[in-house]
Motif scaffolding. Structure first.
Motif, PDB file in Angstrom:
ATOM      1  N   PRO A 227     -11.880 -63.914 -82.237  1.00 33.66           N
ATOM      2  CA  PRO A 227     -12.112 -65.297 -81.826  1.00 33.66           C
ATOM      3  C   PRO A 227     -11.168 -65.698 -80.694  1.00 33.66           C
ATOM      4  N   THR A 228     -11.590 -66.693 -79.929  1.00 28.93           N
ATOM      5  CA  THR A 228     -10.733 -67.199 -78.848  1.00 28.93           C
ATOM      6  C   THR A 228      -9.936 -68.385 -79.353  1.00 28.93           C
ATOM      7  N   SER A 229      -9.174 -69.007 -78.464  1.00 35.10           N
ATOM      8  CA  SER A 229      -8.379 -70.146 -78.898  1.00 35.10           C
ATOM      9  C   SER A 229      -8.312 -71.197 -77.807  1.00 35.10           C
ATOM     10  N   LEU A 230      -8.338 -72.465 -78.251  1.00 34.32           N
ATOM     11  CA  LEU A 230      -8.289 -73.575 -77.304  1.00 34.32           C
ATOM     12  C   LEU A 230      -7.007 -73.513 -76.469  1.00 34.32           C
ATOM     13  N   TYR A 231      -5.922 -73.175 -77.136  1.00 33.47           N
ATOM     14  CA  TYR A 231      -4.654 -73.100 -76.433  1.00 33.47           C
ATOM     15  C   TYR A 231      -4.137 -71.675 -76.420  1.00 33.47           C
ATOM     16  N   LYS A 232      -3.396 -71.368 -75.340  1.00 32.99           N
ATOM     17  CA  LYS A 232      -2.741 -70.081 -75.298  1.00 32.99           C
ATOM     18  C   LYS A 232      -1.281 -70.346 -74.989  1.00 32.99           C
ATOM     19  N   LEU A 233      -0.409 -69.590 -75.620  1.00 30.61           N
ATOM     20  CA  LEU A 233       1.013 -69.772 -75.333  1.00 30.61           C
ATOM     21  C   LEU A 233       1.291 -69.332 -73.902  1.00 30.61           C
ATOM     22  N   ARG A 234       2.043 -70.166 -73.200  1.00 30.87           N
ATOM     23  CA  ARG A 234       2.413 -69.791 -71.836  1.00 30.87           C
ATOM     24  C   ARG A 234       3.860 -70.148 -71.591  1.00 30.87           C
ATOM     25  N   LEU A 235       4.617 -69.180 -71.093  1.00 30.03           N
ATOM     26  CA  LEU A 235       6.024 -69.436 -70.810  1.00 30.03           C
ATOM     27  C   LEU A 235       6.142 -70.133 -69.460  1.00 30.03           C
TER      28      LEU A 235
ATOM     29  N   ALA B   6     -15.980 -67.225 -80.424  1.00 30.22           N
ATOM     30  CA  ALA B   6     -15.343 -66.503 -79.321  1.00 30.22           C
ATOM     31  C   ALA B   6     -15.832 -66.996 -77.958  1.00 30.22           C
ATOM     32  N   LEU B   7     -16.043 -68.299 -77.854  1.00 29.77           N
ATOM     33  CA  LEU B   7     -16.444 -68.878 -76.564  1.00 29.77           C
ATOM     34  C   LEU B   7     -15.238 -68.864 -75.623  1.00 29.77           C
ATOM     35  N   PRO B   8     -15.491 -68.839 -74.313  1.00 30.91           N
ATOM     36  CA  PRO B   8     -14.367 -68.882 -73.371  1.00 30.91           C
ATOM     37  C   PRO B   8     -13.607 -70.203 -73.486  1.00 30.91           C
ATOM     38  N   ARG B   9     -12.316 -70.142 -73.168  1.00 26.19           N
ATOM     39  CA  ARG B   9     -11.464 -71.315 -73.355  1.00 26.19           C
ATOM     40  C   ARG B   9     -12.010 -72.549 -72.652  1.00 26.19           C
ATOM     41  N   GLN B  10     -12.510 -72.369 -71.412  1.00 24.18           N
ATOM     42  CA  GLN B  10     -13.050 -73.479 -70.638  1.00 24.18           C
ATOM     43  C   GLN B  10     -14.169 -74.188 -71.387  1.00 24.18           C
ATOM     44  N   GLU B  11     -15.053 -73.379 -71.956  1.00 29.64           N
ATOM     45  CA  GLU B  11     -16.207 -73.895 -72.695  1.00 29.64           C
ATOM     46  C   GLU B  11     -15.743 -74.652 -73.946  1.00 29.64           C
ATOM     47  N   ILE B  12     -14.762 -74.105 -74.640  1.00 29.25           N
ATOM     48  CA  ILE B  12     -14.250 -74.782 -75.842  1.00 29.25           C
ATOM     49  C   ILE B  12     -13.686 -76.136 -75.452  1.00 29.25           C
ATOM     50  N   ARG B  13     -12.878 -76.130 -74.397  1.00 19.39           N
ATOM     51  CA  ARG B  13     -12.270 -77.375 -73.918  1.00 19.39           C
ATOM     52  C   ARG B  13     -13.334 -78.438 -73.652  1.00 19.39           C
TER      53      ARG B  13
ATOM     54  N   ALA C  78     -12.091 -77.621 -82.330  1.00 20.06           N
ATOM     55  CA  ALA C  78     -12.231 -76.347 -81.617  1.00 20.06           C
ATOM     56  C   ALA C  78     -12.476 -75.173 -82.573  1.00 20.06           C
ATOM     57  N   PHE C  79     -12.256 -75.418 -83.865  1.00 24.40           N
ATOM     58  CA  PHE C  79     -12.309 -74.311 -84.836  1.00 24.40           C
ATOM     59  C   PHE C  79     -13.612 -73.508 -84.772  1.00 24.40           C
TER      60      PHE C  79
END
Lengths: 246, 270, 281
Positions: A209-217, C115-122, C108-109
């Motif tokens: 699965p993907t995630s809305l947020y990604k950790l970024r330094l 597994a949608l791309p981040r842009q699409e989820i946003r 967003a869950f």
């Protein structure tokens, strides 16, 4: 009723330290942890404690970290007494007790300033399997809810004549049964409903699965990390090379 | 029976839940407490058996200050049936569930047996005597919690949102139970949003809003006051709306559909 | 309007259960409808809902006969990941449907699981929050929400999957009347603006009958009544099925017994009084 559970949840604070990437906070916490673990003189432990308190002020969390230290002071006293009792010298006993406090406060830096959300990201980044991360997330998420359940159950049973504060030890333990049984039953029912709701929202549909947020330094994170690592190296160097009187 | 005198209640976090409450509930009254979520209804009834003690002012039950008694002691006289049965059922059998409170209150063995049988029969649960409460349906669980309370025969019975999740048949049964309580002289306090359930009982209505009592009087009067109801976000029962829209001249709004039917038939045939 | 749900001779029996919870259910739902599903407790409503979103038979195995087709796909054959994008199910207690620590993350869950791309989820999260008017809550934690807000957030989590059909299981039972009517307006809004089809299980009918296109009543695992709300509620058998008939409608039936025939079945007090006034004139 929500005030009941208020003390058990992470509180958002606007501070420059809170804004750091959780991994930066984790690194700082771990460094302090290592320094306290390796400290062999009271002066060193004192320096660690002072630095932790400095960070706490910077993170606007002096009260919470201070409370953690106070709460563990009792146990530190116990460590001190036991060591003294078994013939460990006064100074060393004091060192052990203070070292314990330093360890507790350095770990609390991370937990007090990191939201459960960030914690989840950090766990994922560390490569913890998703199911375990999710189990952790829901456990933390439902602590306040289950606390509320517990209070409501206590109210209901008191209203049926249950005297919670009365009787000897055995009686008090037995008094917990009418509280614990509904609490467990409710939690089981709740976890069933959770599972249904998760399934209905495609949990486990894809292996990655993907995630809305990604950790970024950020650049700031990087510099903070660098400074803290230099500090850590310097301390280690002093530990190895310089003899400090105990 | 229950008296609130100038009661304030503030939660530990500083949220004020009750303000200057003055309220006297007499023996044998049926009282419905209405108001939107967060108006203070639940906080109010939790003062009646000492689960909460006032921050200011005094609450008395039968003349006794609730601060001087534990909830367990006060509950002997004031029984609360909470909204969610799952928050209290814990025994291995229905029988043990019912006698739990009776034992807590120290009833003699013989009385316990009598009361147990009576309560199981009255609520039509006798076939489950030896079964686990967990196997019951939602409606049956609700009845069981009522049986648990009735078994110790309190003077005051408080029902917190009794109709939530109940179908029409179960609601009718509940209304019957309330009427029975009334006929034997019990005091009943109902906390509910369900005005259609409350209305035919013709209770005394206590309307709450933002921690205050903003209306207190017979439902047949207060339910006509649209301004008051709207300010407290309480819905008007349909029969009262119909009565008002017909500009009916008879003094009281229709209590039930039969009354309304009679009035309308007369009106149309005239 | 095309057919969205097609249920044919559906019978279901849970594993290790002797009784059939559903018996030969036939149901057709057209796109854009709002259907009230009612019946006494234990009549099989909840089971039918789970058959429609696939929890049955994917999560609860048992004897399954007949077929459920949603938007052309067989529920039985497709995995939950596909079904979740066709059918959203909102359960009774919103608390148990909010998993994450912030509203935004929770919405967003579902998209994350796909597994949608981040842009699409946003963009889905933002759009859903805007639709449901919960943008100010984006960063709130679940315990900082009121009951009504929790309900909206839980619904948002479902809507973010872009389903064609949304099923609500007693959505207003924990809400006060004002908050409940706000939720009902939201249902109407989502129906007109996005064309989402709704199936709503509800005991409290006063609010919903106004917008429902149909009402289906179940009893003992069977479908017993199906028609316009006014037809169903004025049916003489309706009382036996544990349905709380609004007073205005009940009065209509009572008046009919007295020989006072009204042209239309009233669902709300004003509809009744309006007709009476006309008769009197």
């Amino acid at each position: 009723m929500h005030w009941v559970a208020g003390g058990f949840v992470f509180r958002r604070v606007e501070s420059p330290f809170h804004k750091l990437d959780p991994r930066t906070k984790l690194l700082i916490s771990l460094e302090f942890f290592a320094i306290s673990l390796l400290a062999f003189a009271i002066i060193q432990v004192a320096i660690v404690l002072a630095s932790v308190l400095f960070v706490a002020v910077y993170a606007k969390s002096l009260k919470r970290i201070g409370r953690t230290i106070l709460m563990s002071a009792g146990f530190a006293g116990f460590i001190f007494a036991i060591n003294l009792l078994f013939g460990v010298g006064l100074v060393s006993s004091l060192l052990y007790a203070l070292r314990f406090l330093a360890i507790v406060s350095s770990t609390s830096i991370f937990f007090v300033t990191t939201s459960p959300d960030e914690l989840e990201h950090t766990m994922k980044w560390l490569g913890v399997p998703r199911d375990i991360v999710f189990a952790f997330v829901t456990a933390v998420r439902f602590i306040p809810v289950i606390m509320l359940d517990a209070f409501q159950i206590m109210d209901a049973q008191k209203s049926r004549g249950l005297e919670l504060e009365k009787g000897n030890f055995v009686k008090r333990i037995r008094n917990m049964v009418p509280i614990l049984v509904p609490l467990v039953v409710n939690s089981v029912v709740r976890s069933g409903e959770l599972a249904e709701a998760m399934e209905s929202r495609a949990y486990g549909a894809t292996p990655k699965p993907t995630s809305l947020y990604k950790l970024r330094l950020s650049r700031k994170d990087k510099s903070v990390m660098l400074v803290s690592l230099l500090f850590f190296a310097a301390v280690l160097y002093i530990y190895l090379r310089v003899k400090v009187p105990v | 029976m229950i008296n609130f005198s100038n009661v304030d209640f503030t939660h530990q976090n500083g949220v004020v839940a009750l303000r200057a409450i003055n309220l006297t509930i007499d023996r044998g009254e049926i009282v419905a407490v209405v108001g939107e979520n967060g108006a203070g209804k639940t906080t109010l009834v939790r003062h009646m058996n000492g689960l909460l003690k006032p921050s200011r002012g005094i609450v008395t039950v039968d003349g006794v200050d609730t601060r001087r008694r534990s909830t367990a002691q006060l509950s002997r006289k004031v029984g609360i049936a909470f909204q969610n049965p799952d928050h209290q059922l814990f025994s291995d059998t229905l029988e043990n569930e019912i006698i739990f409170a009776l034992k807590n209150f120290g009833f003699p063995e013989e009385t316990i047996r009598q009361r147990l049988d009576w309560a199981l029969n009255f609520f039509g649960l006798e076939q489950y005597t030896k079964d686990s409460p967990l196997i019951l349906s939602g409606g049956e669980k609700k009845r069981l919690t009522l049986a648990c309370i009735l078994a110790w025969d309190p003077d005051v019975i408080i029902l917190d949102e009794p109709t939530v999740g109940q179908d029409a048949i179960q609601k009718e049964r509940l209304a019957e139970v309330v009427k029975m309580f009334k006929s034997v002289g019990k005091t009943v306090v109902i906390v509910s949003h369900d005005v259609e359930f409350i209305w035919p009982l013709q209770p005394r209505l206590v309307i709450m809003s933002a921690g205050r009592v903003v209306g207190d009087g017979p439902a047949r009067d207060l339910m006509r006051d649209r301004g008051l109801l709207e300010s407290a976000r309480v819905t008007q029962p349909q029969l009262v709306q119909i009565h008002a829209e017909l500009k009916a001249s008879n003094s009281h709004p229709f209590v039930d559909t039969l009354e309304a039917r009679k009035y309308i038939t007369d009106m149309v045939k005239r | 309007m095309g057919s969205l749900v097609h249920i044919e001779k559906l019978s279901f029996r849970y594993l290790e259960s002797k009784q059939w919870t559903l018996s030969e259910i036939e149901l057709e739902v057209k796109e854009g409808e709002i259907i009230i599903l009612a019946g006494p407790s234990g009549c099989g409503k909840s089971t039918l809902l789970r058959c429609m979103n696939g929890l049955i038979p994917h999560m609860y195995p048992g004897d399954y006969q007949g077929s459920v087709t949603i938007d052309g796909i067989q529920v039985r054959e497709e995995p939950m990941g596909i079904l979740a994008q066709k059918v959203g199910l909102l359960f009774q207690n919103p608390e148990n449907q909010i998993f994450m620590f912030s509203v935004e993350r929770d919405i967003a869950f579902g998209p994350e699981n796909l597994a949608l791309p981040r842009q699409e989820i946003r963009s889905r999260v933002d759009e859903t929050m805007r639709l449901l008017g919960i943008e100010p809550l984006a960063q709130r934690a679940p315990h900082e929400l009121s009951d009504g807000q929790k309900q909206r957030v839980a619904l948002a989590g479902v809507i973010a999957m872009r389903p064609k059909l949304v099923i609500l299981d007693e959505p207003t039972s924990l809400l006060d009347p004002k908050t409940a009517s706000e939720l009902v307006s939201l249902i109407q809004d989502l129906n007109t603006r996005l064309g989402i089809t709704f199936v709503v299980v509800e005991h409290r009918l006063d609010l919903l009958t106004k917008l429902a296109t149909r009402m289906v009543v179940m009893n003992e695992g069977r479908k017993v009544l199906d028609g316009k709300p006014s037809e169903v509620l004025s049916n003489e058998r309706v009382g036996a099925y544990g349905i709380v008939v609004p007073s205005a409608t009940r009065l209509y039936s009572e008046l009919a017994k007295e020989g006072v025939k009204l042209a239309r079945v009233p669902l709300a007090p004003s509809e009744l009084t309006e007709q009476l006034r006309r008769i009197r004139r």
